[in-house]
Design a protein around this motif. Structure first.
Motif, PDB file in Angstrom:
ATOM      1  N   ARG A   8       0.838  -1.189   0.000  1.00 32.99           N
ATOM      2  CA  ARG A   8       0.000   0.000   0.000  1.00 32.99           C
ATOM      3  C   ARG A   8       0.878   1.245   0.000  1.00 32.99           C
ATOM      4  O   ARG A   8       1.700   1.466   0.901  1.00 32.99           O
ATOM      5  N   LYS A   9       0.693   2.096  -0.979  1.00 33.64           N
ATOM      6  CA  LYS A   9       1.563   3.260  -1.145  1.00 33.64           C
ATOM      7  C   LYS A   9       1.407   4.270  -0.023  1.00 33.64           C
ATOM      8  O   LYS A   9       2.332   5.029   0.269  1.00 33.64           O
ATOM      9  N   GLY A  10       0.235   4.304   0.601  1.00 32.05           N
ATOM     10  CA  GLY A  10       0.008   5.279   1.661  1.00 32.05           C
ATOM     11  C   GLY A  10       0.640   4.925   2.985  1.00 32.05           C
ATOM     12  O   GLY A  10       0.710   5.760   3.887  1.00 32.05           O
ATOM     13  N   VAL A  11       1.100   3.678   3.149  1.00 36.99           N
ATOM     14  CA  VAL A  11       1.664   3.232   4.427  1.00 36.99           C
ATOM     15  C   VAL A  11       3.135   3.627   4.484  1.00 36.99           C
ATOM     16  O   VAL A  11       3.948   3.179   3.666  1.00 36.99           O
ATOM     17  N   ARG A  12       3.472   4.464   5.454  1.00 39.11           N
ATOM     18  CA  ARG A  12       4.848   4.974   5.558  1.00 39.11           C
ATOM     19  C   ARG A  12       5.601   4.382   6.735  1.00 39.11           C
ATOM     20  O   ARG A  12       6.796   4.157   6.662  1.00 39.11           O
ATOM     21  N   PHE A  13       4.903   4.141   7.864  1.00 34.93           N
ATOM     22  CA  PHE A  13       5.572   3.703   9.092  1.00 34.93           C
ATOM     23  C   PHE A  13       4.843   2.519   9.719  1.00 34.93           C
ATOM     24  O   PHE A  13       3.608   2.423   9.655  1.00 34.93           O
ATOM     25  N   TRP A  14       5.633   1.682  10.357  1.00 37.61           N
ATOM     26  CA  TRP A  14       5.122   0.666  11.285  1.00 37.61           C
ATOM     27  C   TRP A  14       5.635   1.013  12.680  1.00 37.61           C
ATOM     28  O   TRP A  14       6.839   1.009  12.925  1.00 37.61           O
ATOM     29  N   ASP A  15       4.716   1.356  13.553  1.00 39.31           N
ATOM     30  CA  ASP A  15       5.023   1.568  14.975  1.00 39.31           C
ATOM     31  C   ASP A  15       4.751   0.228  15.650  1.00 39.31           C
ATOM     32  O   ASP A  15       3.604  -0.116  15.944  1.00 39.31           O
ATOM     33  N   VAL A  16       5.810  -0.530  15.892  1.00 38.01           N
ATOM     34  CA  VAL A  16       5.640  -1.943  16.221  1.00 38.01           C
ATOM     35  C   VAL A  16       5.309  -2.207  17.685  1.00 38.01           C
ATOM     36  O   VAL A  16       5.036  -3.349  18.060  1.00 38.01           O
ATOM     37  N   TRP A  17       5.343  -1.167  18.525  1.00 39.72           N
ATOM     38  CA  TRP A  17       5.041  -1.393  19.950  1.00 39.72           C
ATOM     39  C   TRP A  17       4.573  -0.084  20.556  1.00 39.72           C
ATOM     40  O   TRP A  17       5.296   0.919  20.548  1.00 39.72           O
ATOM     41  N   ASN A  18       3.394  -0.081  21.087  1.00 39.76           N
ATOM     42  CA  ASN A  18       2.811   1.089  21.734  1.00 39.76           C
ATOM     43  C   ASN A  18       3.183   1.090  23.208  1.00 39.76           C
ATOM     44  O   ASN A  18       2.712   0.243  23.975  1.00 39.76           O
ATOM     45  N   GLU A  19       4.066   2.017  23.605  1.00 43.31           N
ATOM     46  CA  GLU A  19       4.452   2.183  25.006  1.00 43.31           C
ATOM     47  C   GLU A  19       4.857   0.850  25.652  1.00 43.31           C
ATOM     48  O   GLU A  19       4.191   0.347  26.552  1.00 43.31           O
ATOM     49  N   PRO A  20       5.947   0.250  25.189  1.00 41.92           N
ATOM     50  CA  PRO A  20       6.337  -1.059  25.713  1.00 41.92           C
ATOM     51  C   PRO A  20       6.547  -1.058  27.219  1.00 41.92           C
ATOM     52  O   PRO A  20       7.247  -0.211  27.769  1.00 41.92           O
ATOM     53  N   GLU A  21       5.900  -2.004  27.858  1.00 43.23           N
ATOM     54  CA  GLU A  21       6.052  -2.199  29.303  1.00 43.23           C
ATOM     55  C   GLU A  21       5.800  -3.663  29.590  1.00 43.23           C
ATOM     56  O   GLU A  21       5.068  -4.346  28.872  1.00 43.23           O
ATOM     57  N   LEU A  22       6.399  -4.151  30.646  1.00 37.69           N
ATOM     58  CA  LEU A  22       6.300  -5.576  30.931  1.00 37.69           C
ATOM     59  C   LEU A  22       4.860  -5.987  31.186  1.00 37.69           C
ATOM     60  O   LEU A  22       4.424  -7.028  30.731  1.00 37.69           O
ATOM     61  N   SER A  23       4.118  -5.150  31.911  1.00 35.31           N
ATOM     62  CA  SER A  23       2.707  -5.448  32.139  1.00 35.31           C
ATOM     63  C   SER A  23       2.079  -4.277  32.864  1.00 35.31           C
ATOM     64  O   SER A  23       2.584  -3.828  33.885  1.00 35.31           O
ATOM     65  N   PHE A  24       0.956  -3.815  32.338  1.00 37.90           N
ATOM     66  CA  PHE A  24       0.346  -2.596  32.873  1.00 37.90           C
ATOM     67  C   PHE A  24       0.046  -2.656  34.369  1.00 37.90           C
ATOM     68  O   PHE A  24       0.314  -1.686  35.083  1.00 37.90           O
ATOM     69  N   PRO A  25      -0.499  -3.726  34.929  1.00 33.43           N
ATOM     70  CA  PRO A  25      -0.855  -3.686  36.362  1.00 33.43           C
ATOM     71  C   PRO A  25       0.340  -3.484  37.280  1.00 33.43           C
ATOM     72  O   PRO A  25       0.179  -3.106  38.431  1.00 33.43           O
ATOM     73  N   GLN A  26       1.547  -3.751  36.781  1.00 29.63           N
ATOM     74  CA  GLN A  26       2.736  -3.636  37.629  1.00 29.63           C
ATOM     75  C   GLN A  26       3.459  -2.311  37.456  1.00 29.63           C
ATOM     76  O   GLN A  26       4.576  -2.136  37.919  1.00 29.63           O
ATOM     77  N   ARG A  27       2.833  -1.338  36.798  1.00 28.72           N
ATOM     78  CA  ARG A  27       3.508  -0.073  36.527  1.00 28.72           C
ATOM     79  C   ARG A  27       3.897   0.646  37.821  1.00 28.72           C
ATOM     80  O   ARG A  27       4.846   1.419  37.847  1.00 28.72           O
ATOM     81  N   ASP A  28       3.160   0.400  38.894  1.00 29.70           N
ATOM     82  CA  ASP A  28       3.451   1.095  40.149  1.00 29.70           C
ATOM     83  C   ASP A  28       4.528   0.401  40.977  1.00 29.70           C
ATOM     84  O   ASP A  28       4.800   0.799  42.110  1.00 29.70           O
ATOM     85  N   ALA A  29       5.152  -0.633  40.443  1.00 29.68           N
ATOM     86  CA  ALA A  29       6.312  -1.294  41.056  1.00 29.68           C
ATOM     87  C   ALA A  29       6.030  -1.838  42.450  1.00 29.68           C
ATOM     88  O   ALA A  29       6.882  -1.777  43.331  1.00 29.68           O
ATOM     89  N   GLN A  30       4.850  -2.393  42.664  1.00 29.58           N
ATOM     90  CA  GLN A  30       4.593  -3.109  43.914  1.00 29.58           C
ATOM     91  C   GLN A  30       5.246  -4.481  43.826  1.00 29.58           C
ATOM     92  O   GLN A  30       5.015  -5.233  42.873  1.00 29.58           O
TER      93      GLN A  30
END
Length: 740
Positions: A174-196
């Motif tokens: 597809r000519k209109g496709v310019r970028f692949w953003d392969v990972w949105n805000e990589p993190e090991l797992s959202f529930p652990q963001r507060d480092a408990q």
């Protein structure tokens, strides 16, 4: 996009090659063809609904937008094994191409399909407390399947690769496709963001096996592991997964292993795009690791490592002294984008602010001045599903314009005529380095179970540099061996060091650098897994002929009166001590030789430093802050944490740091002074743009050191180099420069 991160935004590893004073690190090798981005994220299935698509994408084109981002979600587009349906994205891509909008596809894997867990029940992540993380929905993953499987599960890995492969093959022509953003805000797992600690992942058998393999590669034999960890294992299978922080080195290895896991995951995603769609660029976008909330313990993403593998680098961010410099530092000279601007953040209880052009200028112009090359809003049309609704959009809920919609249109139309020149123009090479180490970060979590003090110290130095228009970058552990262009290096709260780091720091200062070091430097030795017997550690005490003695916590100091401070106090300084009511606590007052009271935090040491100048002391006959020559360079050694202490009172901290920067011959951009932030963008040696901002409530005078005249793109204000102007309160603009 995350609600917690959005709320935090409302609060107030790097290396390069040789740098000239007025060049971007890779100015001579910036690839052709990367555009200035301007647009918005549009589609996170199932919203916006199909009836909105044609009108919205047509309107985006009318507004002058150039780019749009669509999510490619594993669960949404792969509902049965080996069946892939990209029909919704086909139609959206057709509409984008019809309207001349470049497309970025953002692949989302933390929404695993139901069939995956039916096939691999053991793919679910396992928390430290033994709890299996069952798939669920959350406000920013409304389709369910969050947070996705363990990254080390082999079957789940192959399933991710199969989906990624099918998506790329489907859209690569597809000519209109310019970028692949392969990972949105990589993190090991959202529930652990507060480092408990009890919620950290992942402790499954697959992670255990991979961790043991990682340890074998690092330590070679079990005897070496035993020596450094202080264990008595007979073989590798006896290794226990670290479940607390109390023995320090094993826990640091455990989290660095998970950082390795995240880097390896990013690598295959990026390489697959390059293999299957070499004409389309591959990157990922991070939430910059500022420790709060993203950090080396819970989210485990190494910005520097993942940026190195990207064609361009990008992030979720807003203006400020911490996020944007972190991204540009990790990017190491790559084109860097803001692909998830949160300027429109909100939710059910906090609908969008009433924003206009001034708000947009104050957020975007300073980022451009630092080197950011384009913006995508999160998002075009406001959410209508879940707790993040009805917010985050550039438009009203019905798709009609808001004031910010029209401001965004004016913004991009104003920049389009100069966008090619912007892509060729870059900031000065930073002269100040602020050290940030993943190992030191995890070490501080071992001590405190949070990052508050360490982040406060690092941020104090960054905030000073930003406020006073100095160029600076964050330097990771590997970057200490490549400090070309850096004149002043700052080591905040540098308790955890390796021998390699210590030797690189010493070699650099001896060659003429100016080094500021905070208390207990190298107090814990990464190589041995042991506390150093002398401070500073790792042989720096001998190299620098300097020793900490009588070390203690500030909480243990007796500070009931101001008696005993080893300088003659001015009346103002004595009054300051009385007013602050000193007593044992988180801060210690250090009486500086010039009569100021500088506040340190948390740690206190008296220094034995022959041939050093004593700059500050707490007790009679002692030294707490000294300056001395090391080879051809200058060392400022602080027996307390002055960065963190500056939150008690900034005046003396500013004075000390100002002296350090003068000693290192570091200069503010264009000589800007007086609270006006200035950034300059050069095309090799030619000054093309100046970003100028006065965030204060009063007009401020400034004289900028450049030749020629400059005109504000949005204000029309004209300035002349070397002549003082009064910058209005709340002013922000990007100036184009015409030489004389």
């Amino acid at each position: 996009m995350r609600p917690l991160f959005a709320l935090l935004l409302l609060l107030p590893h790097l290396f390069t090659g040789a740098l000239s004073a007025r060049s971007h690190p890779n100015a001579a090798t910036v690839p052709d063809g990367y555009p200035f981005l301007f647009g918005a994220q549009y589609y996170r299935a199932p919203t916006p609904e199909t009836e909105c698509w044609e009108t919205d994408l047509s309107r985006m084109k009318e507004l002058g937008f150039t780019d749009v981002k669509f999510w490619v979600q594993w669960r949404w587009n792969n509902r049965r094994e080996n069946e892939y349906d990209f029909g919704d994205l086909d139609r959206l891509t057709d509409l984008a191409e019809k309207n001349g909008l470049r497309v970025t596809f953002n692949t989302i894997f933390d929404v695993a399909p139901v069939w995956l867990y039916e096939k691999y029940p053991d793919a679910k992540q396992l928390a430290n407390d033994g709890r299996r993380i069952e798939p669920y929905t959350v406000g920013h993953r409304q389709g369910g399947g969050h947070p996705g499987p363990c990254y080390n599960h082999p079957g789940a890995l192959e399933a991710r690769k199969a989906f990624m492969r099918q998506a790329i093959l489907h859209f690569r022509d597809r000519k209109g496709v310019r970028f692949w953003d392969v990972w949105n805000e990589p993190e090991l797992s959202f529930p652990q963001r507060d480092a408990q600690l009890d919620r950290l992942v992942c402790y499954c058998d697959h992670c255990r096996a991979e961790f043991i393999g990682w340890l074998q590669r690092k330590y070679r034999d079990i005897e070496t592991l035993n020596r450094i960890w202080g264990r008595c294992y007979n073989d590798w299978e006896e290794v226990e997964l670290p479940r607390n922080t109390e023995t320090i080195k094993d826990f640091i290895d455990w989290r660095l292993f998970h950082s390795y896991t995240m880097t390896r995951e990013a690598q295959w995603r990026l390489e697959m795009v390059r293999e299957l769609a070499p004409e389309q660029a591959a990157y990922l976008h991070v939430v910059p690791n500022t420790m709060q909330p993203f950090n080396a313990v819970s989210t485990c993403t190494d910005d520097f490592a993942v940026a190195e593998m990207c064609d361009v680098f990008a992030a979720t961010m807003n203006n400020g002294p911490f996020f944007t410099p972190q991204v540009l530092s990790a990017g190491r000279g790559k084109i860097c984008y803001n692909v998830e601007s949160h300027i429109n953040g909100g939710g059910i209880t906090t609908h969008q602010a009433m924003l206009g052009m001034d708000d947009l200028l104050h957020d975007f112009i300073p980022q451009i001045g630092l080197g950011i090359k384009g913006f995508l809003f999160w998002q075009y049309r406001p959410e209508v599903l879940g707790i993040e609704a009805p917010a985050w959009g550039l438009t009203q809920l019905d798709g009609t314009d808001r004031e910010i919609t029209r401001a965004a249109s004016r913004f991009v139309r104003t920049l389009v005529p100069v966008s090619d020149k912007l892509m060729r123009s870059f900031p000065q090479a930073p002269q100040i380095g602020i050290w940030k180490s993943a190992g030191n970060e995890i070490f501080h979590y071992c001590m405190f179970r949070n990052f508050d003090g360490l982040a406060a110290g690092v941020n104090a130095y960054a905030e000073y540099c930003y406020r006073n228009s100095y160029g600076y970058r964050f330097v990771n552990s590997e970057g200490l061996e490549r400090l070309d262009g850096i004149r002043v290096l700052i080591l905040p709260d540098c308790y955890y060091l390796s021998q390699r780091e210590a030797e690189a720091i010493d070699a650099w200062v001896r060659k003429g650098g100016t080094l500021l070091v905070e208390a207990h430097a190298g107090g814990y030795n990464d190589d041995t897994g042991r506390h150093s017997r002398t401070l500073p550690g790792l042989g720096l005490d001998d190299k620098w002929n300097l020793c900490e003695k009588n070390t203690t916590s500030t909480f243990r100091l007796k500070l009931d009166t101001q008696e005993g401070v080893n300088v003659r106090l001015s009346e103002d300084a004595a009054k300051a001590l009385r007013d602050f009511g000193v007593s044992g606590g988180p801060y210690v007052p250090v009486a500086m030789r010039n009569g100021d009271i500088l506040w340190g935090a948390l740690r206190y040491a008296e220094l034995d430093a022959p041939d050093a100048d004593t700059l500050g002391a707490f007790r009679p006959g002692t030294a707490c802050i000294v300056r001395k020559k090391i080879g051809d360079g200058t060392l400022y050694y602080c027996g307390t944490n002055v960065g963190e202490g500056s939150f008690k009172n900034k005046a003396a901290f500013d004075a000390l740091l100002g002296e350090v920067l003068r000693t290192g011959n570091a200069a503010p951009t264009l000589g800007a002074r007086g609270g006006v932030r200035a950034d300059a963008l050069y095309e090799r040696d030619r000054l093309n743009f100046i970003a100028l901002r006065n965030p204060g409530a009063e007009a401020r005078p400034v004289s900028l050191g450049f030749e020629g005249r400059a005109r504000g793109l949005f204000s029309g204000l004209e300035i002349e180099g070397g002549r003082e102007i009064s910058v209005p309160a709340g002013f922000c603009d990007l100036f184009t420069v015409e030489p004389e």
